[in-house]
Motif scaffolding. Structure first.
Motif, PDB file in Angstrom:
ATOM      1  N   PRO A  15      46.950  37.094  28.671  1.00 46.03           N
ATOM      2  CA  PRO A  15      46.808  36.075  29.730  1.00 46.03           C
ATOM      3  C   PRO A  15      46.617  36.664  31.133  1.00 46.03           C
ATOM      4  N   ILE A  16      46.067  35.844  32.032  1.00 44.12           N
ATOM      5  CA  ILE A  16      45.919  36.268  33.441  1.00 44.12           C
ATOM      6  C   ILE A  16      46.950  35.545  34.323  1.00 44.12           C
ATOM      7  N   GLY A  17      47.947  34.989  33.720  1.00 47.44           N
ATOM      8  CA  GLY A  17      48.972  34.309  34.510  1.00 47.44           C
ATOM      9  C   GLY A  17      49.843  33.448  33.613  1.00 47.44           C
ATOM     10  N   GLY A  89      44.367  39.923  31.289  1.00 47.01           N
ATOM     11  CA  GLY A  89      42.981  39.646  30.915  1.00 47.01           C
ATOM     12  C   GLY A  89      42.429  40.626  29.889  1.00 47.01           C
ATOM     13  N   THR A  90      41.144  40.859  29.994  1.00 45.97           N
ATOM     14  CA  THR A  90      40.437  41.681  29.013  1.00 45.97           C
ATOM     15  C   THR A  90      40.450  43.151  29.436  1.00 45.97           C
ATOM     16  N   PRO A  91      40.965  44.044  28.567  1.00 44.27           N
ATOM     17  CA  PRO A  91      40.925  45.470  28.904  1.00 44.27           C
ATOM     18  C   PRO A  91      39.488  45.906  29.188  1.00 44.27           C
ATOM     19  N   SER A  94      37.400  45.928  34.921  1.00 43.95           N
ATOM     20  CA  SER A  94      38.134  46.449  36.084  1.00 43.95           C
ATOM     21  C   SER A  94      39.519  46.950  35.654  1.00 43.95           C
ATOM     22  N   ASP A  95      39.598  47.472  34.488  1.00 45.74           N
ATOM     23  CA  ASP A  95      40.850  47.978  33.914  1.00 45.74           C
ATOM     24  C   ASP A  95      40.534  49.198  33.042  1.00 45.74           C
ATOM     25  N   PRO A  96      41.574  50.018  32.713  1.00 46.69           N
ATOM     26  CA  PRO A  96      41.324  51.188  31.865  1.00 46.69           C
ATOM     27  C   PRO A  96      40.867  50.802  30.450  1.00 46.69           C
ATOM     28  N   CYS A 118      39.716  36.201  30.812  1.00 51.37           N
ATOM     29  CA  CYS A 118      39.061  37.137  31.711  1.00 51.37           C
ATOM     30  C   CYS A 118      38.891  36.371  33.028  1.00 51.37           C
ATOM     31  N   ALA A 119      39.422  36.934  34.110  1.00 46.74           N
ATOM     32  CA  ALA A 119      39.453  36.178  35.375  1.00 46.74           C
ATOM     33  C   ALA A 119      38.049  35.779  35.846  1.00 46.74           C
ATOM     34  N   LEU A 120      37.073  36.680  35.690  1.00 48.48           N
ATOM     35  CA  LEU A 120      35.746  36.354  36.218  1.00 48.48           C
ATOM     36  C   LEU A 120      35.111  35.188  35.476  1.00 48.48           C
ATOM     37  N   PHE A 163      33.003  38.781  42.443  1.00 48.17           N
ATOM     38  CA  PHE A 163      33.786  39.924  42.930  1.00 48.17           C
ATOM     39  C   PHE A 163      35.270  39.691  42.631  1.00 48.17           C
ATOM     40  N   TYR A 164      35.991  40.767  42.365  1.00 41.99           N
ATOM     41  CA  TYR A 164      37.446  40.734  42.419  1.00 41.99           C
ATOM     42  C   TYR A 164      37.812  41.206  43.824  1.00 41.99           C
ATOM     43  N   GLU A 165      38.822  40.602  44.412  1.00 41.87           N
ATOM     44  CA  GLU A 165      39.191  41.017  45.762  1.00 41.87           C
ATOM     45  C   GLU A 165      40.697  40.934  45.958  1.00 41.87           C
ATOM     46  N   GLU A 222      46.307  36.390  43.567  1.00 40.79           N
ATOM     47  CA  GLU A 222      45.127  37.112  43.062  1.00 40.79           C
ATOM     48  C   GLU A 222      43.889  36.243  43.220  1.00 40.79           C
ATOM     49  N   CYS A 223      42.770  36.872  43.510  1.00 42.30           N
ATOM     50  CA  CYS A 223      41.587  36.020  43.685  1.00 42.30           C
ATOM     51  C   CYS A 223      40.284  36.621  43.178  1.00 42.30           C
ATOM     52  N   VAL A 224      39.401  35.686  42.835  1.00 44.55           N
ATOM     53  CA  VAL A 224      38.023  36.008  42.467  1.00 44.55           C
ATOM     54  C   VAL A 224      37.142  35.294  43.494  1.00 44.55           C
TER      55      VAL A 224
END
Ligand code: SAM
Length: 282
Positions: A15-17, A89-91, A94-96, A118-120, A163-165, A222-224
């Motif tokens: 999950p993302i939250g 989210g999804t590995p 923007s993650d390892p 996935c946040a995006l 964008f992730y910011e 957190e924001c997109v």
């Protein structure tokens, strides 16, 4: 699943939250693998505990991914399945995980994705911006000069930009977007997705900037940030059409200037021709 000769590396979205956004399949896989490779074992420990998963964990993060590749490959080659998760989210997004996935694939190990948040994609699905074609840009460089340069390189992009910011840089980013993409470019701020203070607002960037600047709460969490592509900008494209026509009319007759403008920008030949005539009469 573990101890089988055909062990797999599972790439499991989390999950993302909202902890309930965990799929039944994801829970099952995390329960059954021999080890869970997590970006931050303490952080993911809460998620696993929440879903009563007792599988042992090892850390795989930016700084040790290379060395962990060998350890994880050895476990896989012994027939033990491994699951990779990230903080949210999804590995690999923007993650390892990229180095690990490409490494084990080179050794003919099966990689199985377990899809989920996935946040995006979550942001795009609710933004109201065109979703047929988009470009995910990840995080912009934190330094002002590099960030502006990156944005300038994207100014002609017709796809929706995502964008992730960091919330700390949100106001500065929106200021840059207004300056570089034009104040009327539509931008979506998708904040705290799936959480208590979830906010998804799409407005011309200048209005979004005013709102964020005047409400400190919008600069938290957190924001997109999603930016509408240039072709879909009705107002901005009129300005752009006039600008291009103005330049071409200095050198070319109306019909030719209109035809070139029509093929360069997202505008019909008839509309470009009418606009060129008006410009000439000024
Ligand atoms: N792997 C994750 C994914 O699949 O979306 C992204 C990981 S990246 C390190 C973290 C960034 O994703 C945050 O800084 C933010 O830009 C975005 N993000 C993650 N969760 C979010 C949420 N609940 N709401 C809005 N943005 C989020």
């Amino acid at each position: 699943m573990s101890k089988q000769p055909t062990a797999s590396l599972y790439i499991v979205a989390t999950p993302i939250g909202n902890l309930s956004d965990m799929s039944a399949r994801a829970i099952e896989v995390l329960q059954e693998v021999a080890i869970v490779a997590a970006e931050d074992t303490r952080h993911s420990g809460h998620l696993l505990q929440h879903h009563s998963i007792n599988t042992p964990m090892i850390s795989v993060h930016e700084h040790n991914e290379q060395q962990r590749c060998e350890t994880i490959l050895a476990r896989l080659q012994q027939g033990e399945s491994v699951a990779l998760i990230s903080d949210a989210g999804t590995p690999l997004i923007s993650d390892p995980g990229y180095r690990l996935v490409s490494f084990v694939r080179e050794h003919d190990i099966k990689v199985v994705p377990i899809p989920g948040c996935c946040a995006l994609i979550t942001a795009l699905s609710a933004s109201g911006l065109p979703s047929d074609s988009f470009s995910f840009e990840g995080f912009l460089p934190p330094k002002l000069g590099a960030r502006r340069q990156a944005l300038e390189g994207l100014v002609g992009e017709s796809r929706t930009l995502i964008f992730y910011e960091s919330p700390r840089r949100l106001q500065a980013m929106l200021t840059d977007l207004a300056e570089i993409f034009g104040e009327q470019r539509r931008v979506c701020l998708a904040r705290e997705l799936t959480k208590l203070h979830e906010t998804i607002v799409t407005k011309p960037v200048i209005e979004l900037l005013d709102w964020v600047a005047s409400d400190h709460n919008q600069q938290k969490g957190e924001c997109v940030v999603l930016v509408e592509g240039i072709k879909n900008q009705i107002d901005a494209s009129d300005t752009e059409v006039n600008r291009v026509l103005g330049l071409l009319l200095k050198e070319l007759p109306v019909k030719k200037a209109a035809a070139i403008t029509s093929s360069l920008l997202d505008v019909s030949k008839n509309k470009a021709y009418d606009m060129a005539l008006k410009l000439q009469q000024k």
